[in-house]
Design an enzyme around this catalytic site. Sequence first.
Site, PDB file in Angstrom:
ATOM      1  N   GLU A   8       0.723  -1.087  -0.024  1.00 25.10           N
ATOM      2  CA  GLU A   8       0.024   0.050   0.136  1.00 25.10           C
ATOM      3  C   GLU A   8       0.803   1.214   0.126  1.00 25.10           C
ATOM      4  OE1 GLU A   8      -3.142  -0.395   3.011  1.00 25.10           O
ATOM      5  OE2 GLU A   8      -3.621  -2.265   2.365  1.00 25.10           O
TER       6      GLU A   8
ATOM      7  N   GLU B 122      -5.380  -7.790  -1.061  1.00 22.61           N
ATOM      8  CA  GLU B 122      -6.238  -7.488   0.001  1.00 22.61           C
ATOM      9  C   GLU B 122      -7.657  -6.865  -0.347  1.00 22.61           C
ATOM     10  OE1 GLU B 122      -4.838  -5.456   3.470  1.00 22.61           O
ATOM     11  OE2 GLU B 122      -2.958  -5.859   3.254  1.00 22.61           O
TER      12      GLU B 122
END
Length: 353
Positions: free
Chosen positions: A161, A266
Amino acid sequence: MDPNATAETRALYANLQRIAPDRVLFGHQDDLAYGVEWVNEPGRSDVKETAGDYPAVYGWELGDLELGNAANLDGVDFQNMQRWIREGHARGGVITLAWHMANPVSGGNTWDTTRAVYAALPGGEKHEEFRSWLDTFASFVDGLRDANGRPIPILFRPYHEHTGSWFWWGRDLSTVEEYTGLWRFTVEYLRDEKGLHNLLYVYSPDVFQTEAEYLERYPGDDYVDVLGSDDYQALRSDSTVADMTRRLGMVVRMADARGKLAVLSETGLEGVPDADWWTNRLLRAIESDPDARRIAYALVWRNANAEARAASGQSTTHYFGPHPAGADAEDFRRFASRDFVWLEGDLPDLYEQ
Ligand code: BMA
């Protein structure tokens, strides 16, 4: 890929590439460690108790391993984790590791946004300490072996991320050169110094708009095996499902262009508040598009234990997978029974070519 990758690691990669066009493997973070209503009970799994089978992909979390702690930042004991990894692998599942690593400069946690990437790099003031964290990782991974003593193949997903700036390796906290340098150093150190040849590296930006944005901090084809995407945004509402489809399509095409694998590394919606979330959001986002549907797996985040959360004053709905008492349980069974969706029992032997 690591030119010296083990036979089992190569087999896993080749088999996932073969399967990806037609199926999606379902994954769940921390599946065997705890669920919404239980903690650390042998054999249990919220996915299994909802749909009759374990997930095909098991995600695990290493945060605080680097501090020498016995348990990770969510209270999962590392020795138990190693045992659960061996168990899941022995049943044929796929293992992926993430690492919410502490900030090496401030000593704060992974969300401490003190600039630190520069310091972890070779020549940086925290480099020696950082290297010792990778040593700790290497001995944890070295302990992950099958019944014949062969290293268990792992999809390792570091510094994730990074298109956001909530972790210390995030976009606003490091230059492109620092980020890619940290990634390349990590791969080279683990592969060449520590001799780990059972790792496949997963690159997993958060939501992005363009290929250029996705690739801005891509460390290079020699350092990445799997192109991932973390996306908690698109599936929050019916009207934005197409955003995920579009992004996954881009990830698949970027992976194709490089001969690599694409995954939804995810996702989830906290508390799964929509009773048809599995079929009407997640499945629809993936299955409806000829490119998006070619991802190898989709992993949803953890089912935090409600009682433990309440005890620490946190929300008791921090779960992203199904659980038997959830209003979404029936829909998850529909999702899991589709030919397109594979749980553990649907898997062929992924570790032999
Ligand atoms: C986050 C949350 C946190 C957790 C962290 C690492 O997304 O689930 O509660 O500590 O992941 O697992």
